[in-house]
Design a protein around this motif. Sequence first.
Motif, PDB file in Angstrom:
ATOM      1  N   GLY A  94      11.214   7.744  -4.386  1.00 31.43           N
ATOM      2  CA  GLY A  94      11.400   7.070  -3.105  1.00 31.43           C
ATOM      3  C   GLY A  94      10.602   5.786  -3.019  1.00 31.43           C
ATOM      4  N   GLU A  95      10.975   5.013  -2.040  1.00 29.82           N
ATOM      5  CA  GLU A  95      10.306   3.743  -1.741  1.00 29.82           C
ATOM      6  C   GLU A  95       9.908   3.749  -0.270  1.00 29.82           C
ATOM      7  OE1 GLU A  95       9.269   1.324  -3.520  1.00 29.82           O
ATOM      8  OE2 GLU A  95      10.321   1.626  -5.403  1.00 29.82           O
ATOM      9  N   GLY A  96       8.974   2.873   0.082  1.00 34.45           N
ATOM     10  CA  GLY A  96       8.609   2.763   1.482  1.00 34.45           C
ATOM     11  C   GLY A  96       7.314   2.016   1.692  1.00 34.45           C
ATOM     12  N   GLU A  97       6.976   1.907   2.950  1.00 34.27           N
ATOM     13  CA  GLU A  97       5.846   1.083   3.376  1.00 34.27           C
ATOM     14  C   GLU A  97       4.493   1.584   2.878  1.00 34.27           C
ATOM     15  OE1 GLU A  97       5.434   3.099   7.798  1.00 34.27           O
ATOM     16  OE2 GLU A  97       7.179   1.870   7.281  1.00 34.27           O
ATOM     17  N   LEU A  98       4.395   2.866   2.504  1.00 38.56           N
ATOM     18  CA  LEU A  98       3.101   3.404   2.061  1.00 38.56           C
ATOM     19  C   LEU A  98       2.919   3.387   0.543  1.00 38.56           C
ATOM     20  CD1 LEU A  98       2.280   6.422   4.401  1.00 38.56           C
ATOM     21  CD2 LEU A  98       1.510   4.059   4.524  1.00 38.56           C
ATOM     22  N   ARG A  99       3.813   2.738  -0.170  1.00 33.95           N
ATOM     23  CA  ARG A  99       3.702   2.725  -1.633  1.00 33.95           C
ATOM     24  C   ARG A  99       2.341   2.203  -2.099  1.00 33.95           C
ATOM     25  NH1 ARG A  99       6.833   3.335  -6.007  1.00 33.95           N
ATOM     26  NH2 ARG A  99       6.138   2.320  -7.912  1.00 33.95           N
ATOM     27  N   ALA A 100       1.916   1.063  -1.605  1.00 35.60           N
ATOM     28  CA  ALA A 100       0.640   0.481  -2.037  1.00 35.60           C
ATOM     29  C   ALA A 100      -0.521   1.416  -1.701  1.00 35.60           C
ATOM     30  CB  ALA A 100       0.432  -0.896  -1.410  1.00 35.60           C
ATOM     31  N   HIS A 101      -0.475   2.019  -0.524  1.00 39.81           N
ATOM     32  CA  HIS A 101      -1.522   2.970  -0.126  1.00 39.81           C
ATOM     33  C   HIS A 101      -1.562   4.152  -1.096  1.00 39.81           C
ATOM     34  CE1 HIS A 101      -4.014   5.639   2.259  1.00 39.81           C
ATOM     35  NE2 HIS A 101      -3.056   6.541   2.192  1.00 39.81           N
ATOM     36  N   LEU A 102      -0.401   4.688  -1.443  1.00 39.55           N
ATOM     37  CA  LEU A 102      -0.356   5.829  -2.364  1.00 39.55           C
ATOM     38  C   LEU A 102      -0.829   5.436  -3.761  1.00 39.55           C
ATOM     39  CD1 LEU A 102       3.000   7.469  -1.214  1.00 39.55           C
ATOM     40  CD2 LEU A 102       0.671   8.298  -0.771  1.00 39.55           C
TER      41      LEU A 102
END
Length: 167
Positions: free
Chosen positions: A42-50
């Motif tokens: 999946g992709e999404g706004e929390l990618r960098a955080h994860l």
Amino acid sequence: ESNEVVIGNAGRLTDQKGQSYLIDLAEILKKENVPFRLLIAGEGELRAHLVNLIAQKNLQNEVKLLGHVDDMTAFFNSLDIFIFPSKYEGAANTLIETIQHGVPCIAFDVSSNPEIIQHGVNGYLAKPFDVGELHKYTLEVMNQPEKKEVFRQANERILATKFDNHK
């Protein structure tokens, strides 16, 4: 790797979907020297955080963020366990798709999840937001491989009675 248990998750990378709980679970499994791989589609706004969380916990070898996956059947077929740590759901279509592929599921006991997963019958429902329970049920599935067949048979019955698109 043949000795690894492959744990998976699929969904938008958002706070709602709770993937950070998976990173916490991965940290526990690594400390226990459990051979595993965690694949998150999946992709999404929390990618960098994860990505940062994975690096902080030194889990780069164990946890892979796959991004968008075109062949979900191949993804599901590569898994030993699917963990669905969503904080809330409307209709958890991903859980339905997972049980169609015969993958044992562990989810938080929230929202519509109990309509799909019957605790101990076709998967496990953990106390909401309790990584300790995710861990407990993950080890149970890992250490009792016969659960996969028991859950698969129960899933076939549940799909036929509750989620048959011809009814």
